[in-house]
Motif scaffolding. Structure first.
Motif, PDB file in Angstrom:
ATOM      1  N   GLY A  33       0.792  -1.259  -0.130  1.00 53.66           N
ATOM      2  CA  GLY A  33       0.167  -0.010  -0.004  1.00 53.66           C
ATOM      3  C   GLY A  33       0.669   1.225  -0.179  1.00 53.66           C
ATOM      4  O   GLY A  33       0.534   2.292  -0.863  1.00 53.66           O
ATOM      5  N   ASP A  70      -3.778  -4.148  -5.643  1.00 52.11           N
ATOM      6  CA  ASP A  70      -2.739  -4.459  -4.589  1.00 52.11           C
ATOM      7  C   ASP A  70      -3.452  -5.710  -3.780  1.00 52.11           C
ATOM      8  O   ASP A  70      -4.593  -5.311  -3.319  1.00 52.11           O
ATOM      9  N   ARG A 117      -6.810  -1.672  12.783  1.00 47.50           N
ATOM     10  CA  ARG A 117      -7.075  -3.176  11.820  1.00 47.50           C
ATOM     11  C   ARG A 117      -7.341  -4.119  12.798  1.00 47.50           C
ATOM     12  O   ARG A 117      -6.569  -4.546  13.926  1.00 47.50           O
TER      13      ARG A 117
END
Ligand code: UDP
Ligand code: MG
Length: 213
Positions: free
Chosen positions: A38, A113, A161
């Motif tokens: 990323g 990605d 996350r």
């Protein structure tokens, strides 16, 4: 004057007209969790005319979308470091590509990605995108397990996350080794992999020009 002959509208340039019929040109960006896909994609976008689409980000958006039928399923898969069934991911990717190109026909170059991550992903891509897009090459961010884990744990301090913790990470690494590496090897056999040493710092890696179209 030409405009008299062709009416008052400007005649679109040849290149512009060619771009209208251009197929999407795709670079798959692969590497372990935390390899820097990323981060480096954002750098590439700054210097090249590519649109960055992260499969993981698209899935996280779908997970958060109110009324999503597969939000819970996506949440479970992500936390377990497993790969979401391709029907879901491919639709999100296709939609994002179409939206981008609808807004601006000249945006037909994509960095995809974190996809394809396994055989199922690849088959789904081949089925749905067959003849609709050209895969130029795989950009492979090569990075050792230890570095990947350390980076994700560091990122986990602020990323929010659900999968940047040791338990999920161990599963993600396993999934990467068992399912994603064979996909990279497959592309390697066809001479379509450009490998970047991703263990170095962000600036060093971004100096590497392996992604030059
Ligand atoms: N994921 C998936 N299919 C994809 C991309 C991502 O199922 O095509 C899920 C998978 O559970 C993965 C998680 O999303 O572990 C996070 O992916 P992301 O690419 O964001 O993680 P990164 O590798 O960049 O750390
Ligand atoms: Mg990522």
């Amino acid at each position: 004057m030409l405009s008299r002959l062709f009416g008052s509208q400007r005649v679109p340039s040849f290149l512009y007209r060619v771009s209208l019929i251009m197929k999407p040109q795709v670079v798959f960006v692969l590497g372990g969790p935390g390899a820097g896909k990323g981060t480096q994609c954002s750098k590439i976008v700054e210097g090249y005319n590519y649109t960055h689409l992260s499969a993981g980000d698209l899935l996280r958006e779908e997970r958060a979308r109110e009324g999503s039928e597969c939000g819970q399923l996506i949440a479970n898969y992500i936390k377990e470091g497993k790969i979401v069934p391709v029907e879901i991911t491919i639709n999100l990717l296709k939609q994002a590509m179409e939206e981008t190109m609808q807004k601006d026909e000249k945006k037909f170059r994509f960095l995809i990605d974190g996809f394809p991550r396994n055989e199922d992903n690849l088959q789904g891509w081949n089925t749905v995108m067959d003849g609709k897009a050209d895969v130029k090459f795989v950009l492979f961010f090569d990075c050792g397990e230890e570095v990947c884990i350390d980076r994700c744990l560091e990122r986990g301090k602020s990323s929010g996350r659900t999968d940047d913790n040791r338990e999920s990470l161990e599963k993600r690494i396993q999934t990467y080794l068992q399912s994603t590496r064979p996909i990279i090897e497959l592309y390697e056999k066809h001479g379509k992999v450009r490998t970047v040493d991703a263990s170095r710092c962000v600036e060093e890696v971004s100096k590497c020009q392996r992604w030059c179209p």
